[in-house]
Design a protein around this motif. Sequence first.
Motif, PDB file in Angstrom:
ATOM      1  N   ALA A  89       0.738  -1.226   0.071  1.00 16.65           N
ATOM      2  CA  ALA A  89      -0.058   0.010  -0.124  1.00 16.65           C
ATOM      3  C   ALA A  89       0.871   1.168  -0.003  1.00 16.65           C
ATOM      4  CB  ALA A  89      -0.925   0.043   1.194  1.00 16.65           C
ATOM      5  N   ALA A  92       2.376   1.860  -3.500  1.00 13.51           N
ATOM      6  CA  ALA A  92       1.475   2.359  -4.383  1.00 13.51           C
ATOM      7  C   ALA A  92       0.913   3.704  -4.218  1.00 13.51           C
ATOM      8  CB  ALA A  92       0.207   1.566  -4.451  1.00 13.51           C
ATOM      9  N   VAL A 234      -6.030   3.297  -4.105  1.00 12.13           N
ATOM     10  CA  VAL A 234      -5.293   2.101  -3.364  1.00 12.13           C
ATOM     11  C   VAL A 234      -6.374   1.503  -2.374  1.00 12.13           C
ATOM     12  CG1 VAL A 234      -3.416   1.284  -2.028  1.00 12.13           C
ATOM     13  CG2 VAL A 234      -3.186   3.284  -3.642  1.00 12.13           C
TER      14      VAL A 234
END
Length: 397
Positions: A89, A92, A234
């Motif tokens: 995460a 991203a 995300v």
Amino acid sequence: MSAPATVSAPPTTAPASTPRRRRIGVWIAIGVVLLVVGAGGAALQAASQWAQREALDPESAGPAGTRALAEILRDQGVEVVVARDRAAATRALTRGPATLVLPDTPALSDDGLEALIDQATDVVLIDPRARTLDLVLPGATMAGAAPDAVVLPDCDSGDAERSGGIAPGALFSPGADTSACYPVDGGFGLLVTADGERRAAAVDGTVLFTNEHLADDGNAALAVNLMGRHPLVVWYQPGLGDTDLADTDPTLGELTPPWVSPVIVLLLVAGVAAGIWRGRRFGPLVAEHLPVTVRASETSEGRARLYAQSRDVVHAADQLRIGALQRLALLLGLGAGASAAEIADAAAARAGMDRGRVRALLIDEIPARDAELVDLAQRLRLLEDTVHTRVRPERNP
């Protein structure tokens, strides 16, 4: 002229391969059972893993998943990245302006959650809890649940106004500088707070954004308006092991040494193999002929000789009395629960003898020598004959 030669056919025998075929069939059956058990275990494990991933999972097509919403966002030109751990995460979110879709994250500490949120431009809480509400929207709290009825936005949020009415599900109380939409009984179904270009929102996605309910009312429009402000979404869907809590209790697997599981499996396999190897194989019943038949009189005489050799006069007397009491009880029609005293009193009454003498004979007297034992046996026999004569006189000469 010679006689024609005759060729005798060899004697027929029962096929010897039958037991072998039976053994092969048993092994085949065991293999099939093991395959079925293994397939069932694999199916159950896959089902449990799917159930864990299904709730609000953007890759799940089940009723509680959110794959339909992820596909709608992609159709709108928004890239959706599914991150199943914090590292993915974080990577991203560093690619540019992005919206972080955040479900409940009980395995993350406050610091870990705040570090993840700080990387995002927008944050959308789709399964808010009291802790995440306070971290993302300071001052906001839970306020119960709304009835199953459509509610209009009734706020100045453009995203909510364009979406129309929804059945909000969970309700929240706003904090300072927080816009609140969809009012129901003092609570609100949507909270939105803005800080410059950054925005945070809280909504109950479990009843609005799942595959089962996305097409209802204005649910899909609200989801796209909240999540589609930036070209990247995300979607953080944490796994069970994604945690930064240092004080978590270790699991049983973490406490045991790594060699324990292989040893347990090896012992189970060895136990099954030993059971198959040494297990009883039931064949046809075989009649067994005993070599001799022992008469009851010989057994009694042998037991008597043992008593005589051991000089156990008292034990022998007890056996004589027990037999006499059993026969007298049957003769007098007494039940199996009758005591020795009751049998003695009934025999004395039926024979017309003194009750004390009969009780002494059947209960109290203790012979000390063989002669006294013989005398006791004779008197017991006389008592039985007397009672039998009184009970059944027609059977006596």
